[in-house]
Design an enzyme around this catalytic site. Structure first.
Site, short mmCIF file in Angstrom:
data_model
loop_
_atom_site.label_atom_id
_atom_site.label_comp_id
_atom_site.label_asym_id
_atom_site.label_seq_id
_atom_site.Cartn_x
_atom_site.Cartn_y
_atom_site.Cartn_z
N ALA A 33 -18.28 -22.30 21.53
CA ALA A 33 -18.08 -23.67 21.99
C ALA A 33 -19.18 -24.59 21.46
O ALA A 33 -18.90 -25.71 21.00
CB ALA A 33 -18.04 -23.71 23.52
N GLU A 56 -30.80 -21.31 22.36
CA GLU A 56 -30.15 -20.03 22.67
C GLU A 56 -31.19 -19.03 23.17
O GLU A 56 -32.23 -18.82 22.54
CB GLU A 56 -29.44 -19.47 21.44
CG GLU A 56 -28.90 -18.06 21.58
CD GLU A 56 -27.95 -17.88 22.76
OE1 GLU A 56 -28.22 -17.01 23.61
OE2 GLU A 56 -26.94 -18.61 22.82
N GLU A 82 -7.84 -11.70 19.16
CA GLU A 82 -6.45 -11.76 18.70
C GLU A 82 -6.12 -13.22 18.42
O GLU A 82 -6.19 -14.07 19.30
CB GLU A 82 -5.53 -11.19 19.78
CG GLU A 82 -5.84 -9.74 20.11
CD GLU A 82 -5.25 -9.28 21.44
OE1 GLU A 82 -5.01 -8.08 21.58
OE2 GLU A 82 -5.05 -10.13 22.32
N TYR A 201 -0.77 -18.45 30.77
CA TYR A 201 -0.54 -17.62 29.58
C TYR A 201 0.94 -17.60 29.20
O TYR A 201 1.29 -17.65 28.02
CB TYR A 201 -1.04 -16.20 29.84
CG TYR A 201 -2.42 -15.93 29.30
CD1 TYR A 201 -2.62 -15.15 28.18
CD2 TYR A 201 -3.54 -16.47 29.93
CE1 TYR A 201 -3.89 -14.90 27.68
CE2 TYR A 201 -4.82 -16.24 29.44
CZ TYR A 201 -4.99 -15.45 28.32
OH TYR A 201 -6.24 -15.20 27.83
N SER A 292 -20.76 -17.07 31.60
CA SER A 292 -20.72 -16.19 30.42
C SER A 292 -19.97 -14.91 30.75
O SER A 292 -20.32 -14.23 31.72
CB SER A 292 -22.14 -15.84 29.96
OG SER A 292 -22.12 -14.83 28.97
N THR A 506 -9.73 -17.08 24.99
CA THR A 506 -9.30 -17.27 23.60
C THR A 506 -10.39 -18.04 22.85
O THR A 506 -11.11 -18.85 23.44
CB THR A 506 -7.99 -18.07 23.50
OG1 THR A 506 -8.19 -19.39 24.00
CG2 THR A 506 -6.87 -17.39 24.27
N SER A 510 -12.56 -22.15 23.66
CA SER A 510 -13.96 -22.53 23.44
C SER A 510 -14.05 -23.69 22.46
O SER A 510 -14.79 -24.65 22.69
CB SER A 510 -14.74 -21.33 22.91
OG SER A 510 -14.89 -20.34 23.91
#
Length: 591
Positions: A33, A56, A82, A201, A292, A506, A510
């Site tokens: 993201a 980070e 995926e 979904y 997270s 997915t 993000s």
């Protein structure tokens, strides 16, 4: 910010927003993201890279998109990604990121050509009885009651499903179907997860329902997600002058909160044990990744189990501190407060010679050393007590991987149940013991399993306490808006920020949150691509209805002569043509 579709907006280049001339930007976290948000700031908001800083706590970018070789342990991937055609924001991003493999090509070009030349498809999706074909035959096996459950949830409002579990809205007929087996193992859903996420979904991927049994709906990168996606994106950002500061843990964010206006005023962090921070002015923007899914992950090794770390979790602690300051900043405890319901374990197995790959080839029905699609996605051992699934992507999966090795990824949804060969829960197993259990379900002769597990492979297990935390039942307001009402210089991004219609877990989600945050705060005059609208496409809905019924025709009510008259009238209309095209009206029923 607004949503758009079509080439007119997709190919347009926005003018530089007025605000871009004076802003500086701070990103908390270096996950996808943040990387995406920084890229959109440079490309679309035209903010000089030198005025963008990414903070980070870890020593590498990418967040959950990882892939690494650990000294003395082996290759490690905590999960896989995926991908599909209609990840509109993701592909909008990667069309601008240069490939590291092909001169003059983008990452999107590289990915597109790869999947044109080597399309994905599974030749054996489900096994049982130690590697035998489970005989699902691509069928969903949804009886009338299960189909009604599915339609009812599809048509329900979001409010009706808030706070409810999947097993509270679906009956046993549905939960015992092949559809649920395909679905839960592909997306990592548990029966106690939120029915709302299940609904989202269904709407998001209704155009891919027909590809569930053989995974032909999916596309995969050439290498692991770090080398194929994170590395080229990070390299491009560095080339633009973006600053990355690793080993910096952001601990708090101060706000000036007034009626109708909210402004971030200071970032607090620790670096090398020292406290630091920065004051934020009117034109300092801060983009914070909250929560997270991989926080407190722990790696075991071939001889050591992975540890369940329930201790302090910095990413969640940061969100807790922020959320306490304003009700619109979300409720993190909904997601991080039930580790037994959000954990599962994965493992990376690296084979060391040709003995195990021979057994992989029997199930995959492809040569794992070919460099092309191998299993075509996960293979699920239906009768596994752990509900174990495994996959072999194109090899090599790492650029530095020796040519005679195969990297396998596997995971289990039930990590606290004893195995079928190794009579221990996965969460208590060493990498060698996990390999034994996998080899058993792979169909390796029992007498050979101990030697192969000990000498022919190395396995790194990874326990993730929060990996499906975003699937836990939730209500409106539990996740904050990407840009909360009244916010003037801050946004929340990542899997736990709320954006319209899209679904979590997915890469697209993000990237979408990063894009929306940048466009909102800087005023980019270009639409964010709307979520692919297959849920409103009658063709996609009819195609899904046909496959969900395993090709059975519609059972129209009433006497035969009434049905024939109705079909005769429909036949001459576009509705009738569509029903025939998708085999919902069978030839023998037509007058």
């Amino acid at each position: 910010m607004y949503y758009s579709s079509g080439n007119y907006e997709a190919f347009a280049r926005p003018r530089r927003p007025e605000r871009s001339e004076r802003v500086s930007a701070w990103f908390v976290g270096a996950g996808l993201a943040s990387l995406a948000g920084a890229a959109f700031l440079v490309r679309d908001a035209q903010v000089p890279g030198e005025r963008i800083t990414v903070l980070e706590r870890l020593r590498l970018p990418g967040g959950a998109l990882d892939g690494i070789k650990e000294p003395k342990k082996g290759f490690v991937i905590r999960g896989g990604r995926e991908l599909e055609d209609h990840m509109e924001c993701l592909w909008d991003l990667f069309r601008s990121v240069p490939s590291l493999e092909i001169d003059g090509a983008s990452v999107l070009d590289e990915f597109y050509w790869l999947n044109k030349d080597d399309p994905n498809r599974s030749l054996q999706r489900v096994t049982e009885r130690q590697g035998e074909d489970a005989g699902t035959d691509g069928l969903f096996a949804l009886n009338d009651r299960a189909q009604k459950d599915l339609v009812r949830i599809f048509l329900a409002t979001r409010e009706e499903l808030e706070g409810r579990r999947i097993d509270e809205v679906f009956g046993r007929d549905f939960l015992d179907s092949n559809f649920w087996l395909y679905w839960r193992t592909m997306f990592a859903f548990e029966e106690w997860h939120g029915a709302l996420e299940m609904k989202l979904y269904l709407h998001r991927f209704v155009h891919h329902v027909g590809g569930l049994p053989d995974l032909s709906a999916l596309k995969f990168t050439k290498y692991n997600q770090y080398e194929s996606m994170v590395l080229p994106l990070t390299r491009w950002l560095l080339d633009q002058g973006v600053t990355f500061r690793f080993g910096v843990e952001v601990t708090d964010l101060d706000f000036d909160l007034a009626p109708g206006r909210k402004r971030a005023t200071r970032l607090h962090w620790t670096e090398d044990g020292r406290r630091g921070g920065v004051d934020l002015g009117e034109d300092d923007l801060v983009f914070t990744t909250i929560g997270s899914l991989t926080e407190n992950s722990d790696n075991g090794d071939h001889h050591t189990p992975a540890r369940l770390d329930e201790g302090p979790a910095p990413a969640w602690d940061l969100w807790r501190g922020i959320a306490a300051k304003d009700p619109s900043f979300g409720r993190p405890e909904v997601f991080c407060g039930d580790i037994p319901r959000s954990k599962w374990e994965s493992a990376t197995v690296t084979t060391l010679d040709e003995r195990i790959p021979r057994h992989i080839q029997k199930i995959a029905k492809r040569d794992p050393f070919s460099g092309r699609v191998v299993t075509g996605g996960i293979v699920t051992a239906r009768d596994s007590s752990w509900l174990l699934s495994w996959t072999v992507n194109r090899q090599p999966h790492f650029k530095q991987q020796p040519a005679d090795q195969i990297v396998v990824w596997l995971y289990s949804l039930f990590v606290d149940r004893p195995g079928d060969f190794v009579k221990k829960p996965m969460q208590e197993c060493t990498g060698e013991e996990i390999t034994r259990e996998w080899l058993y379900h792979l169909g390796v002769p029992v007498a050979e399993i101990p030697e192969l597990a000990a000498d022919a492979a190395r396995c790194v297990p990874v326990m993730m306490p929060y990996v499906t935390s975003f699937f836990l039942p939730r209500r409106a307001g539990d996740r904050p808006a990407v840009v909360p009402d009244g916010a003037v210089n801050f946004a929340f991004i990542g899997q736990f920020a709320e954006t319209s219609r899209d679904c979590i877990f997915t890469t697209e989600y993000s990237v979408r949150t990063g894009m929306e945050a940048v466009y909102r705060l800087t005023g980019v005059e270009r639409g964010v691509p709307e979520v692919f609208n297959s849920t409103y496409d009658i063709r996609a809905l009819l195609a899904a209805a046909s496959v969900l019924r395993d090709g059975a025709e519609l059972d129209l009510p009433g006497p035969a002569f009434v049905r024939k008259r109705l079909l005769h009238r429909l036949e001459a209309t576009e509705v009738g043509e569509l029903l025939q095209e998708f085999d919902l009206i069978k030839e023998e029923e037509r007058p």
